[in-house]
Write a protein that holds these residues in place. Structure first.
Motif, PDB file in Angstrom:
ATOM      1  N   TYR A 137      -3.342 -11.079  27.988  1.00 12.80           N
ATOM      2  CA  TYR A 137      -2.423 -10.501  27.005  1.00 12.80           C
ATOM      3  C   TYR A 137      -3.124 -10.347  25.651  1.00 12.80           C
ATOM      4  N   GLN A 182      -2.258 -15.428  29.611  1.00 16.89           N
ATOM      5  CA  GLN A 182      -2.154 -15.332  28.144  1.00 16.89           C
ATOM      6  C   GLN A 182      -3.436 -14.740  27.561  1.00 16.89           C
ATOM      7  N   ASP A 224       2.448  -0.167  28.282  1.00 13.24           N
ATOM      8  CA  ASP A 224       1.911  -1.537  28.346  1.00 13.24           C
ATOM      9  C   ASP A 224       1.785  -1.991  29.805  1.00 13.24           C
ATOM     10  N   LEU A 269      -1.324  -7.445  24.117  1.00 15.09           N
ATOM     11  CA  LEU A 269       0.035  -7.400  24.679  1.00 15.09           C
ATOM     12  C   LEU A 269       0.828  -8.673  24.341  1.00 15.09           C
ATOM     13  N   GLU A 270       0.549  -9.215  23.178  1.00 14.13           N
ATOM     14  CA  GLU A 270       1.271 -10.442  22.805  1.00 14.13           C
ATOM     15  C   GLU A 270       2.624 -10.080  22.196  1.00 14.13           C
ATOM     16  N   LYS A 271       3.480  -9.557  23.028  1.00 18.34           N
ATOM     17  CA  LYS A 271       4.800  -9.191  22.534  1.00 18.34           C
ATOM     18  C   LYS A 271       5.865  -9.537  23.570  1.00 18.34           C
ATOM     19  N   VAL A 289       0.591 -17.885  34.690  1.00 14.66           N
ATOM     20  CA  VAL A 289       1.314 -17.670  33.432  1.00 14.66           C
ATOM     21  C   VAL A 289       1.700 -19.019  32.841  1.00 14.66           C
ATOM     22  N   PHE A 323       7.616  -5.153  26.912  1.00 14.82           N
ATOM     23  CA  PHE A 323       6.566  -4.184  27.231  1.00 14.82           C
ATOM     24  C   PHE A 323       7.162  -2.781  27.365  1.00 14.82           C
ATOM     25  N   LEU A 330      -1.550  -3.223  31.747  1.00 11.25           N
ATOM     26  CA  LEU A 330      -1.656  -4.524  32.421  1.00 11.25           C
ATOM     27  C   LEU A 330      -2.075  -4.355  33.885  1.00 11.25           C
ATOM     28  N   ARG A 382       9.421  -9.587  30.577  1.00  9.39           N
ATOM     29  CA  ARG A 382       9.041  -8.768  29.415  1.00  9.39           C
ATOM     30  C   ARG A 382       9.323  -7.285  29.633  1.00  9.39           C
ATOM     31  N   ILE A 384       6.417 -12.136  34.113  1.00  4.89           N
ATOM     32  CA  ILE A 384       5.963 -10.813  33.647  1.00  4.89           C
ATOM     33  C   ILE A 384       7.171  -9.873  33.590  1.00  4.89           C
TER      34      ILE A 384
END
Lengths: 191, 249
Positions: free
Chosen positions: B99, B96, B113, B104-106, B63, B109, B117, B144, B141
């Motif tokens: 994502y 990334q 979501d 899932l670019e938020k 990450v 989650f 993942l 989120r 992770i």
């Protein structure tokens, strides 16, 4: 009998994986180093892992050069230079530990050398238990030596712990009697 | 009655395998937890490199670190070979990119979501026949996820699927130096099969790096604290001497 002969004969008697407490007086110190590093180690094709806690490793190299001792197979675990403003060369030849109180790191650096040169037979020298005792409580020092000597035994390494007679207290002698297989007095007055 | 011992996944870190009586039970999900600078990433990478060298495909999902930087971290190892990367025996993945691929670019989650993942990670592990996985870090992770239930669901679901595939997983968990317990959210530690705690310990002004196996399902193990050194031949461990140390973390 000469100091060097006495030490080499004693070492010759010991099988690999043995530990020796070597009590030397100040006058016999350099001859003792010559006996171990030059004569015994060379004769038996040993790598020498030298733990320096009394004199910085660079100075010991200087002494060896003056004595005409080849240092190609000598590796230092230096516990004292970090405490002094001396120039330090970073390499496998010179491994530095921040302080003589970081006893676990002494074990780890020696283990690093043992693993790195695992196909070589080795002699580990601790110079000296007296300077280690200045920085460490005897209880933790005893624990360290007990574990360390046992570990070195499993690596089939020779271990010599130097103790200066003039600075050897009864407590240090008792500790060394407990952790080592044998002992030898050279120079000075035997006890 | 014959004793049944689970197959082991040797970490390749000799001292750790000794502590674990031969290695991690294969398929376990292990939390590698500690504050910054304690050696979590280094330990995890070594686990993967040894696996790859032994023919077990390894994957590192990062990450925080770019794959190129991770390779730079590994070339200090005398046993590392760049071919492990080029021949895809060791795969480095930037989370990334996952994502982005999954949309899932938020910042937060939903449970859906989370499932997406997990399914993606499991799919990669399955398709590439990955036997060793590191997610560095699980904390980022979990950041989120909006509730402890979601964190619980995520780790349980992921751990179960990976275990079924025979994949041994390290979840790297970041701890604050002041944190109590073994994980940021308090949920991760309860669900993981194992916890390896890395820390800093102060003794008379010296700061020592330490390692302790807190739990490991499926094997007996030492629970003692060890001092570790990060070297070019890998992580080395020595028993901690009992000298009135103070935990710093």
């Amino acid at each position: 009998m000469a100091v060097t002969t006495k030490i080499v004969e004693k070492m010759d008697e010991l099988p690999p994986a043995s530990s020796l407490a070597l009590y030397v007086d100040v006058n016999s110190y350099f001859d003792s180093l010559r006996a171990l590093v030059d004569i015994f180690a060379t004769k038996n094709d040993l790598y020498v892992f030298y733990i320096s806690s009394t004199i910085p490793s660079r100075n010991i190299v200087g002494i060896f050069e003056l004595l005409g001792i080849d240092t190609a197979r000598v590796f230092f675990v230096d516990t004292i230079s970090h405490l002094m403003p001396v120039e330090k060369e970073m390499s496998d030849k010179f491994l530095y530990i921040e302080s003589p109180t970081m006893l676990e790191n002494v074990m780890l650096k020696v283990e690093y050398l043992l693993r790195k040169y695992r196909n070589k037979k080795t002699l580990v020298i601790l110079d000296s238990v007296n300077s280690m005792a200045i920085h460490n409580d005897l209880k933790i020092l005893s624990e360290f030596l007990h574990i360390f000597v046992t570990t070195l035994r499993s690596w089939e390494a020779y271990m010599v712990i130097l103790s200066l007679q003039e600075q050897t207290t009864p407590e240090i002698r008792n500790m060394l009697n407990f952790v080592t297989d044998d002992s030898l007095e050279v120079g000075g007055v035997s006890q | 009655m014959a004793s049944q011992t689970r197959e082991r996944c040797m970490t390749g870190i000799e001292g750790l395998d000794y502590i674990l009586n031969g290695g991690i039970p294969r398929g376990n999900t292990v939390l590698i937890t500690g504050s910054c600078g304690t050696g979590k990433t280094t330990l995890s990478l070594e686990f993967l490199v040894h696996g790859a060298l032994w023919g077990e495909r390894s994957m590192y999902i990062s990450v925080t670190e770019a794959p190129e930087k991770l390779v730079e971290n590994m070339i200090i190892y005398e046993f590392f070979d760049r071919k492990l990367i080029t021949e895809k025996k060791m795969i480095l993945v930037d989370l990334q990119e996952i994502y982005v691929k999954l949309g899932l670019e938020k910042l937060e989650f939903t449970l859906e979501d989370v499932n997406v993942l997990v399914s993606q990670i499991v799919k990669m592990v399955k398709e590439l026949d990955v036997k060793r996985l590191v997610i560095d870090s699980i904390t980022s992770i979990c950041y989120r996820l909006t509730s402890k239930e979601q964190i619980r669901e995520f780790i349980l679901h992921l751990g179960k699927e990976l275990s079924d595939l025979g994949c041994t997983t390290f979840l790297v968990s970041e701890l604050l130096p002041s944190a109590q317990g073994y994980s940021q959210y308090g949920v991760e530690e309860a669900i993981a099969d194992g916890i390896i705690l890395l820390g800093n310990m102060e003794r008379r002004g010296d700061l020592l790096r330490t390692l302790q196996v807190i739990k490991m399902r499926g094997t007996t193990h030492s629970r003692a604290k060890y001092v570790l050194d990060l070297t070019s031949i890998g992580v080395l461990l020595a028993p901690l001497l009992k000298g009135g140390s103070v935990e710093v973390r």
